[in-house]
Design a protein around this motif. Sequence first.
Motif, PDB file in Angstrom:
ATOM      1  N   VAL A  64      16.507 -25.729   7.035  1.00 40.31           N
ATOM      2  CA  VAL A  64      16.328 -25.308   5.857  1.00 40.31           C
ATOM      3  C   VAL A  64      17.408 -24.148   5.597  1.00 40.31           C
ATOM      4  CG1 VAL A  64      14.634 -24.308   4.421  1.00 40.31           C
ATOM      5  CG2 VAL A  64      13.923 -25.719   6.039  1.00 40.31           C
ATOM      6  N   PRO A  65      18.411 -24.749   5.111  1.00 39.26           N
ATOM      7  CA  PRO A  65      19.708 -23.645   5.291  1.00 39.26           C
ATOM      8  C   PRO A  65      19.622 -22.574   4.482  1.00 39.26           C
ATOM      9  CG  PRO A  65      20.566 -25.856   5.006  1.00 39.26           C
ATOM     10  CD  PRO A  65      19.062 -26.040   5.157  1.00 39.26           C
ATOM     11  N   GLN A  66      18.771 -22.588   3.465  1.00 35.30           N
ATOM     12  CA  GLN A  66      18.594 -21.411   2.522  1.00 35.30           C
ATOM     13  C   GLN A  66      17.503 -20.523   2.824  1.00 35.30           C
ATOM     14  OE1 GLN A  66      20.796 -20.914   0.371  1.00 35.30           O
ATOM     15  NE2 GLN A  66      21.887 -22.705   1.127  1.00 35.30           N
ATOM     16  N   LEU A  67      16.739 -20.800   4.063  1.00 32.89           N
ATOM     17  CA  LEU A  67      15.715 -20.028   4.477  1.00 32.89           C
ATOM     18  C   LEU A  67      15.977 -18.601   4.602  1.00 32.89           C
ATOM     19  CD1 LEU A  67      12.721 -20.289   5.289  1.00 32.89           C
ATOM     20  CD2 LEU A  67      13.448 -20.638   7.608  1.00 32.89           C
ATOM     21  N   GLY A  68      15.099 -17.617   4.069  1.00 33.05           N
ATOM     22  CA  GLY A  68      15.315 -16.196   4.427  1.00 33.05           C
ATOM     23  C   GLY A  68      14.062 -15.763   5.316  1.00 33.05           C
ATOM     24  N   ASN A  69      14.347 -14.716   5.733  1.00 29.18           N
ATOM     25  CA  ASN A  69      13.364 -14.010   6.710  1.00 29.18           C
ATOM     26  C   ASN A  69      12.081 -13.962   6.158  1.00 29.18           C
ATOM     27  OD1 ASN A  69      15.247 -14.083   8.665  1.00 29.18           O
ATOM     28  ND2 ASN A  69      15.992 -11.928   8.410  1.00 29.18           N
ATOM     29  N   ASP A  70      11.806 -13.632   4.751  1.00 29.06           N
ATOM     30  CA  ASP A  70      10.711 -13.305   3.982  1.00 29.06           C
ATOM     31  C   ASP A  70      10.221 -14.590   3.515  1.00 29.06           C
ATOM     32  OD1 ASP A  70      12.986 -13.682   2.368  1.00 29.06           O
ATOM     33  OD2 ASP A  70      12.337 -12.003   0.820  1.00 29.06           O
ATOM     34  N   ALA A  71      10.791 -15.612   3.704  1.00 29.62           N
ATOM     35  CA  ALA A  71      10.037 -17.003   3.363  1.00 29.62           C
ATOM     36  C   ALA A  71       8.601 -17.159   3.769  1.00 29.62           C
ATOM     37  CB  ALA A  71      11.060 -18.184   3.698  1.00 29.62           C
ATOM     38  N   LYS A  72       7.711 -17.339   2.914  1.00 28.71           N
ATOM     39  CA  LYS A  72       6.336 -17.619   3.293  1.00 28.71           C
ATOM     40  C   LYS A  72       6.035 -18.788   3.866  1.00 28.71           C
ATOM     41  CE  LYS A  72       4.951 -14.453  -0.194  1.00 28.71           C
ATOM     42  NZ  LYS A  72       4.086 -14.344  -1.549  1.00 28.71           N
TER      43      LYS A  72
END
Length: 290
Positions: A64-72
């Motif tokens: 999931v390349p666009q996954l950010g640290n704040d992704a739930k």
Amino acid sequence: MTNTLKDEILQKEIWRGEVPVEYVLADGEVGVMNKPSAYYQLVPRMSYLPFYLQDVRDHFAPSVPQLGNDAKMWLSYRNVPVKWQLPAGVIYDIIKQGVEEQGTKLIQLTVHFEGFPEDQILQLQHEDELRFFFNHSLKEAACIKFGSAKSIITLSTSDQQDLCEAVRDCHSRFSNYQKIREKIERHAEGQSDKLPVRLFVGTAQDPLDKYKMLLRAARQDLTFGQLLHFVLPKHFPEQHNQSSPMAEAKALLHGVSPLVSCPLKFVAENASNPDFWINIVVVLPRETNA
């Protein structure tokens, strides 16, 4: 005084219980050419899925390349969000509705990082929120079992931390949990005549979110069968043969159906969850209502 109801061998066996889980990434969230392989875990029945999800997140994050640290991150089963605050064993038993009737013992959960269903499940941003929820549940049970939550509230910070760590790591910390549980019981102001019980009731056709949770302060002098009869008399009539297992409607306690003659006090002493609640999954016959 010796506790004649205590069966340490049974307690240890229940604490050693695990549920096999297969995690797969949601099809619409795969951001690479090839879908990642599934991830497998054995999760302690007595614990909670969020304690084990960091490894799952790490496994799928590269896909999931666009996954950010704040992704739930959240889980679903057959398009129904999974409630993280339920013990892993309860989730498993509701999904399987009796392991022996299914072709595989695995349950497959879908992993999501998008579209968090805020109107269906609680958000969980940090493990501390799970610890807070567990402590709140423990206090509720203590109020029913002891008449007060004082013995929980007055636990030292180190005991509270050790208790949560024991729930997280059931296999290696059983003795730690037992010591803290004994301290809670020893410092309780009294003992009521009630026991905290949760029943999760649905039919073999119901999806995960259709199971109803019934909370009961059950009398200690009841048997397992009498409890079910009082709560669901239509499906659990009074038994003539008190040594027989349940029929038609199914009541699961840690994946098995206890004898109707089993004293509820024995269940509470040896088979309650770490938060003192007795969790029973009730599967009703098809085409019926509770």
